[in-house]
Design an enzyme around this catalytic site. Structure first.
Site, PDB file in Angstrom:
ATOM      1  N   ASP A  31       0.734  -1.230   0.026  1.00  0.00           N
ATOM      2  CA  ASP A  31       0.102   0.140  -0.014  1.00  0.00           C
ATOM      3  C   ASP A  31       0.898   1.088  -0.103  1.00  0.00           C
ATOM      4  O   ASP A  31       0.348   2.213   0.042  1.00  0.00           O
ATOM      5  CB  ASP A  31      -1.003   0.019   1.179  1.00  0.00           C
ATOM      6  CG  ASP A  31      -0.366   0.075   2.618  1.00  0.00           C
ATOM      7  OD1 ASP A  31       0.609  -0.794   2.780  1.00  0.00           O
ATOM      8  OD2 ASP A  31      -0.853   0.465   3.649  1.00  0.00           O
TER       9      ASP A  31
ATOM     10  N   HIS B 145       8.569  -1.251  12.517  1.00  0.00           N
ATOM     11  CA  HIS B 145       7.677  -1.781  11.958  1.00  0.00           C
ATOM     12  C   HIS B 145       7.682  -3.344  11.688  1.00  0.00           C
ATOM     13  O   HIS B 145       8.906  -3.721  11.859  1.00  0.00           O
ATOM     14  CB  HIS B 145       7.091  -1.060  10.729  1.00  0.00           C
ATOM     15  CG  HIS B 145       5.969  -1.429  10.009  1.00  0.00           C
ATOM     16  ND1 HIS B 145       4.689  -1.306  10.711  1.00  0.00           N
ATOM     17  CD2 HIS B 145       5.618  -1.674   8.445  1.00  0.00           C
ATOM     18  CE1 HIS B 145       3.522  -1.556   9.680  1.00  0.00           C
ATOM     19  NE2 HIS B 145       4.203  -1.763   8.513  1.00  0.00           N
TER      20      HIS B 145
ATOM     21  N   HIS C  63      -3.348   7.814   7.110  1.00  0.00           N
ATOM     22  CA  HIS C  63      -3.325   6.414   6.990  1.00  0.00           C
ATOM     23  C   HIS C  63      -4.095   5.333   7.991  1.00  0.00           C
ATOM     24  O   HIS C  63      -3.875   4.806   8.927  1.00  0.00           O
ATOM     25  CB  HIS C  63      -1.937   5.793   7.426  1.00  0.00           C
ATOM     26  CG  HIS C  63      -1.356   4.429   7.174  1.00  0.00           C
ATOM     27  ND1 HIS C  63      -1.421   3.389   8.119  1.00  0.00           N
ATOM     28  CD2 HIS C  63      -0.762   3.991   6.015  1.00  0.00           C
ATOM     29  CE1 HIS C  63      -0.946   2.327   7.696  1.00  0.00           C
ATOM     30  NE2 HIS C  63      -0.613   2.726   6.409  1.00  0.00           N
TER      31      HIS C  63
END
Length: 331
Positions: free
Chosen positions: A67, A142, A271
């Protein structure tokens, strides 16, 4: 001094009103611009703006998740088909470059311009400077290596002392322009020094644009002296507690708490999970953030919102149709 055009504000998948991640950044220095992330459909969003792929100087990818990068090959191909010849810089983790190389090979994509890769994990600071912008990268937390980009522009403003020029007997004309350009001039047998008739001031604007990140506090050093933080707010805290640590995203309240502690004057959240696309869901994200961030201006970004950050650190929002958006929250 800095302009931000949001091309996608949804997390993971596009929705009816939100594309996945993409953000254009411009400085007042010229037509050149920077693109942070290229989610699928970014080039369609660009067609709704005045931004040209011919003026695109560099692309920064925060991390390899789709994405944030699945729109890259198509955008590069479209730029080539539109006649682009100028080289382009791609600042991205190595896996993004490897994936792009494989995609080009498998799809017979031949670009009529060079794409130069800067491996964000190995590059010295700054990772890029051009078009009046300096870009530095900062590592985040992440599931895969993810980065934030600190974008800064600095400009020198030279202002003429009109009263002093009139007092010196110098009428408006080419000599005024020369003095403002830093040149000394001769007039009636005298030498007029630029420094005596001008005032120089330094103006700067700085923003930090985060990728996916489970620990906003990692950006404390990056945010020193910054006037704006753009950061993901994928969930509310209650949903983040339910989904657990696996996705490694931030809740709106986490980001707001950090922004408050860092003394940031402006915070733009983006987001958003698709579960918050209805007005009630967005209101929930906003309420959670406002409860923690009480000293600055808070915004929730929409696709095709344009934010302008001036040298005084004031952030304003408009849409591409020039309509004035809602007033930000101030204490």
């Amino acid at each position: 001094m800095l302009t931000f055009t949001f091309l996608g504000t949804s997390s993971g998948v596009p929705t009816r009103h939100r594309n996945v991640s993409g953000l254009a950044v411009q400085s007042a220095a010229g037509a050149g611009w920077l693109l942070v992330d290229v989610g699928e459909g970014t080039q369609q969003r660009l067609l709704q703006t005045r931004l040209s792929l011919h003026d695109l100087e560099a692309i920064c990818i925060t991390h390899v998740h789709g994405d944030h990068c699945y729109g890259l090959p198509g955008l590069l191909a479209s730029a080539g088909m539109a006649g682009r010849k100028r080289p382009l810089t791609l600042i991205a983790p190595r896996p993004v470059w490897d994936w792009l190389a494989a995609t080009r090979a498998c799809t017979d994509l031949h670009l009529p311009y060079e794409v130069a890769h800067v491996d964000v994990a190995a590059a010295p600071s700054p990772v890029w400077t051009a078009s009046g912008l300096r870009v530095d990268a900062h590592a985040l937390r992440h599931r895969v290596p993810s980065y934030a980009y600190r974008v800064e522009t600095v400009a020198q403003r030279i202002q003429l002392d009109v009263n002093a020029l009139h007092a010196a007997g110098l009428p408006p004309g080419p000599m005024w322009k020369a003095l403002q350009s830093g040149e000394d001039v001769s007039c009636d047998g005298r030498v007029l020094h630029s420094a005596a008739f001008t005032t120089r001031t330094t103006q700067r604007a700085c923003a930090v644009i985060g990728g996916d990140n489970a620990e906003p506090a990692l950006l404390r050093e990056a945010c020193e002296g910054a006037q704006l933080l753009v950061h993901e707010a994928t969930y509310t805290q209650s949903i983040l507690d339910k989904v657990g640590p696996g996705p490694m995203h931030s809740a709106a309240g986490q980001v707001a708490t950090f922004a408050q502690s860092a003394g940031l004057p402006n915070l733009v959240l983006t987001h958003f999970s698709a579960r918050y696309q209805a007005a009630a869901g967005l209101a929930e994200l906003e309420a959670e953030a406002r409860a923690q961030y009480t000293t600055g201006a808070l915004w929730l970004a929409n696709d095709l919102d344009v934010f302008e950050l001036d040298a005084a650190g004031v952030l304003s929002r408009r849409t591409l149709t020039q309509r004035v958006a809602a007033t930000p929250f101030h204490p």
